[in-house]
Design a protein around this motif. Structure first.
Motif, mmCIF file in Angstrom:
data_model
loop_
_atom_site.group_PDB
_atom_site.id
_atom_site.type_symbol
_atom_site.label_atom_id
_atom_site.label_comp_id
_atom_site.label_asym_id
_atom_site.label_seq_id
_atom_site.Cartn_x
_atom_site.Cartn_y
_atom_site.Cartn_z
ATOM 1 N N GLY A 253 -2.108 -49.894 24.162
ATOM 2 C CA GLY A 253 -1.124 -49.030 24.791
ATOM 3 C C GLY A 253 0.184 -48.965 24.024
ATOM 4 O O GLY A 253 0.803 -47.896 23.912
ATOM 5 N N LEU A 254 0.613 -50.104 23.482
ATOM 6 C CA LEU A 254 1.860 -50.114 22.713
ATOM 7 C C LEU A 254 1.745 -49.252 21.456
ATOM 8 O O LEU A 254 2.651 -48.467 21.139
ATOM 9 N N TYR A 255 0.643 -49.399 20.722
ATOM 10 C CA TYR A 255 0.459 -48.568 19.532
ATOM 11 C C TYR A 255 0.333 -47.092 19.912
ATOM 12 O O TYR A 255 0.857 -46.218 19.208
ATOM 13 N N TYR A 256 -0.352 -46.813 21.015
ATOM 14 C CA TYR A 256 -0.622 -45.434 21.415
ATOM 15 C C TYR A 256 0.633 -44.728 21.909
ATOM 16 O O TYR A 256 0.935 -43.590 21.517
ATOM 17 N N TRP A 257 1.400 -45.404 22.784
ATOM 18 C CA TRP A 257 2.562 -44.766 23.403
ATOM 19 C C TRP A 257 3.881 -45.148 22.747
ATOM 20 O O TRP A 257 4.944 -44.803 23.260
ATOM 21 N N TYR A 258 3.820 -45.844 21.609
ATOM 22 C CA TYR A 258 5.048 -46.219 20.918
ATOM 23 C C TYR A 258 5.930 -45.005 20.608
ATOM 24 O O TYR A 258 7.155 -45.097 20.697
ATOM 25 N N PRO A 259 5.357 -43.842 20.244
ATOM 26 C CA PRO A 259 6.205 -42.657 20.027
ATOM 27 C C PRO A 259 7.006 -42.253 21.259
ATOM 28 O O PRO A 259 8.145 -41.798 21.136
ATOM 29 N N LYS A 260 6.424 -42.396 22.452
ATOM 30 C CA LYS A 260 7.142 -42.004 23.664
ATOM 31 C C LYS A 260 8.251 -42.992 24.006
ATOM 32 O O LYS A 260 9.175 -42.680 24.755
ATOM 33 N N ILE A 261 8.150 -44.213 23.466
ATOM 34 C CA ILE A 261 9.170 -45.230 23.725
ATOM 35 C C ILE A 261 10.298 -45.132 22.702
ATOM 36 O O ILE A 261 11.478 -45.221 23.053
ATOM 37 N N THR A 262 9.943 -44.920 21.429
ATOM 38 C CA THR A 262 10.929 -45.012 20.351
ATOM 39 C C THR A 262 11.056 -43.751 19.508
ATOM 40 O O THR A 262 12.051 -43.582 18.808
ATOM 41 N N GLY A 263 10.040 -42.900 19.502
ATOM 42 C CA GLY A 263 10.042 -41.738 18.617
ATOM 43 C C GLY A 263 9.360 -41.991 17.287
ATOM 44 O O GLY A 263 9.258 -41.090 16.449
ATOM 45 N N PHE A 264 8.863 -43.221 17.055
ATOM 46 C CA PHE A 264 8.175 -43.570 15.814
ATOM 47 C C PHE A 264 6.702 -43.863 16.088
ATOM 48 O O PHE A 264 6.335 -44.255 17.203
ATOM 49 N N VAL A 265 5.867 -43.715 15.066
ATOM 50 C CA VAL A 265 4.475 -44.167 15.102
ATOM 51 C C VAL A 265 4.371 -45.397 14.215
ATOM 52 O O VAL A 265 4.783 -45.370 13.044
ATOM 53 N N LEU A 266 3.823 -46.489 14.756
ATOM 54 C CA LEU A 266 3.667 -47.709 13.973
ATOM 55 C C LEU A 266 2.658 -47.497 12.848
ATOM 56 O O LEU A 266 1.688 -46.737 12.992
ATOM 57 N N GLY A 267 2.864 -48.199 11.717
ATOM 58 C CA GLY A 267 2.019 -48.026 10.541
ATOM 59 C C GLY A 267 0.578 -48.430 10.790
ATOM 60 O O GLY A 267 0.301 -49.464 11.408
#
Length: 639
Positions: free
Chosen positions: A431-445
């Motif tokens: 969930g963190l990797y998937y929704w990280y953009p909605k939390i921070t605006g970035f996609v993790l590598g």
């Protein structure tokens, strides 16, 4: 009574000194970063916020902090068990009891719960087309109660008064007679305060999902993560209320000399009933949201509607219902009798049916799909076989005759971790990797994400698979040493290697976050080619999300608008969008309860009275505020 700064000894204990040094070393770079980046104003913004995304971010942030804290405890446990007759630092006997108590309590109440609640806070309003949770102020109160309870529990470690009763707090060990002093009280009050916040958040989520869905978003069109959140919140209301009752009774036993769990009138088995009426639904409180996460991720990265949507919803509800009918399988050795043991054995076996249905639904969703092996999808795929292994050992433990042999051995520890880590922790990472953009605006590598996944997965199986074997060999849990003649050195050493590999895997996540925020670029609304409404709003999600409101006509509404090359239909409502409200009252309420609990713990009743008056005064101040007027304007507040 004086509060000891470093325990009752003349010298500072090694573990306490290490705790202070570790905290100071962590605080210095964080403080320098805040000052350098001039983020002090941002901190105050988050302290007084009531916005669902920001509060969800706070849940996730502190959940990760406590994850590292509890993970260090796990490494201490495995270091002690790495060799026979080991003398690792001071973690033996009493200290070993303290470490496994804090590890279990932190992981269940202060890691898994806040991380899941954080994801729910961020995602559920976006998925159902709501502008925020139904009660933003109550949402802030819920978080700060969790925070105050977690800090209260962890304070005990810094003053050498750590509880040593296990995360289950079994009576009579947890009564004043057997664990005098304030250590156990930190456990009791810490869980009471944070549990109250969890109940508030669950109430908020229920009302939000029932009353604040977008036009056309019928219950039968909700994403499965929203469904899992609804069922989980209903479980929380019942289960955490029972836990609160148990903790209050234990508090009265310890503080005021009652005998609910001891003496001629009381019975320690009462505690077991109350705790496990909470404790086993808690397993599904932790697992069901992860099931919802996996369902959304597998559907997105297979480019298919989830297979058997109605059956998936029914199975989630059935798991929640049956979860309250299995608690006594933790008590097969207590002596409840053959009828009770048989009933709870049957219900425990029965709960495997809806769980197994979900596994086949996920597999059939993947079958024939256009699968993309992203990091979130890898965690979802790694979950399936790992969780099935935990389910198989769960069926073994449901047989009461076999349970007499497995009970309180490493076999139970292995089963429990296969269920919780494979579902909850894998689900949280996915969930963190998937929704990280909605939390921070970035996609993790992706590259570092894959390193994180594979090292964690391999370390997980290396750690806990051998414990099935040591458990079958009869090794008891919660025992800090063994001899070379027991013949389990290689198995224990393998488990220790696996645990440290899991610890190393978390460094890849930390480096990934740092590198992403240092060199990464902001992404748009829909970096994953998503299917549900959260991918319609900007990344990160703004305060004013849906204006105007979308009109939902089918499951996966965003996907079908893209498939049919049409825009998402919206309402023509002119109702003003809400603005973010801010208040210092939620954190003040939580700190007042903190003082009240501290006063009762150390018999400083004047401090308890000050804390109680503070809470009451803040409630009175709050009662004169109509948030609807502040958010929408006075004329619109009474529609």
């Amino acid at each position: 009574m004086d509060i000891p700064l470093f325990g009752d000894t003349l010298f500072v204990p090694t573990d306490v000194m290490a705790a202070w040094v570790f905290t100071i070393l962590m605080a210095i770079p964080i403080g320098l970063f805040i000052l350098k980046k001039k983020k002090v104003g941002l901190i105050f913004d988050y302290v007084k916020t009531t916005n669902h995304r920001k509060i969800g971010t706070l849940y996730i942030l502190f959940g990760i902090v406590y994850f590292f804290r509890a993970g260090v405890d796990a490494l201490f446990i495995r270091a002690q068990l790495a060799f026979p007759n080991n003398d690792f630092w001071v973690f033996q006997g009493e200290k070993y009891n303290e470490v496994f108590t804090t590890h279990g309590t932190l992981m269940i109440f202060f890691v898994a719960m806040p991380l899941l609640l954080g994801l729910m806070n961020v995602v559920v309003p976006l998925q159902i087309g709501a502008r925020d949770l139904a009660f933003p102020f109550l949402n802030a109160v819920g978080f700060w109660l969790f925070f105050a309870g977690s800090v209260f529990f962890n304070v005990s470690f810094f003053i050498n008064m750590t509880p040593e009763i296990g995360w289950t707090g079994y009576a009579p060990l947890s009564t004043e007679q057997f664990t005098p002093g304030a250590g156990t009280d930190f456990y009791v009050f810490g869980l009471q305060i944070s549990g109250l916040g969890t109940i508030f958040t669950a109430l908020n989520l229920i009302v939000t999902i029932i009353r604040h869905r977008a036009p056309g978003m019928k219950m039968t069109r909700m994403p499965l993560f929203a469904w899992a959140t609804l069922i989980t919140s209903l479980l929380i209301i019942i289960a955490f209320s029972v836990l609160a009752i148990a903790l209050y009774l234990l508090m009265f036993d310890r503080q005021f000399g009652t005998g609910f769990f001891s003496g001629s009138e009381g019975d320690p088995v009462f505690w077991q009933h109350l705790f496990w009426i909470f404790g086993h639904p808690e397993v599904y409180i932790l697992a069901l949201p992860a099931f919802g996460v996996f369902s959304d991720i597998i559907s997105t990265f297979s480019k298919k509607v989830i297979f058997g949507y109605p059956i998936m919803v029914i199975s989630i509800a059935l798991i929640g219902f049956l979860g309250f009918m299995v608690w006594a399988h933790h008590m097969f050795t207590v002596g409840l009798g053959p009828m009770a043991n048989t009933f709870f054995a049957i219900t425990t076996m029965a709960i495997a049916v809806p769980t197994g249905i979900k596994v086949f639904n996920w597999l059939f969703t993947i079958r024939g799909g256009v699968v993309r092996f992203t990091t979130p999808m890898l965690f979802a795929l790694g979950f399936i076989p790992s969780f099935v292994m935990g389910g198989v050992t769960g069926v073994m433990l449901s047989v009461s005759a076999a349970n007499f042999q497995f009970h309180d051995t490493h076999f139970v520890v292995a089963h429990f971790h296969y269920v919780i880590i494979a579902s909850t922790i894998f689900g949280i990472f996915a969930g963190l990797y998937y929704w990280y953009p909605k939390i921070t605006g970035f996609v993790l590598g992706e590259k570092l994400g894959r390193w994180h996944f594979w090292t964690f997965l391999i370390g997980f199986h290396l750690t806990f698979f051998p414990m099935h074997i040591t458990g079958l060999e009869g090794v008891p849990r919660r025992v800090y040493t063994y001899t070379e003649a027991d013949g389990i050195f290689l198995l224990n050493f393998t488990s220790t290697i696996g645990a440290f590999l899991m610890g190393i895997s978390m460094l890849f996540l930390v480096w990934n976050v740092y590198k992403t925020h240092t060199n990464g670029k902001k992404v748009g609304n829909d970096p994953w080619d998503g299917r549900t409404l959260e991918w319609y709003v900007p990344s990160p999600a703004p305060v004013q999300t849906f204006d105007p409101m979308p009109i939902v006509k089918e499951i996966d509404p965003l996907w079908y608008t893209k498939l049919e090359n049409r825009s998402l239909r919206t309402t023509t409502s002119t109702r003003p969008a809400p603005i973010e409200t801010e208040s210092f009252i939620p954190i003040s309420m939580a700190m007042a309860l903190f003082l009240l609990s501290l006063g009762l713990t150390f018999s400083l009743y004047w401090l308890a009275i000050v804390g109680g008056i503070g809470v009451l005064g803040l409630f009175i101040v709050r009662s004169f505020t109509d948030e609807r007027e502040h958010v929408y304007g006075k004329e619109d507040s009474y529609e």
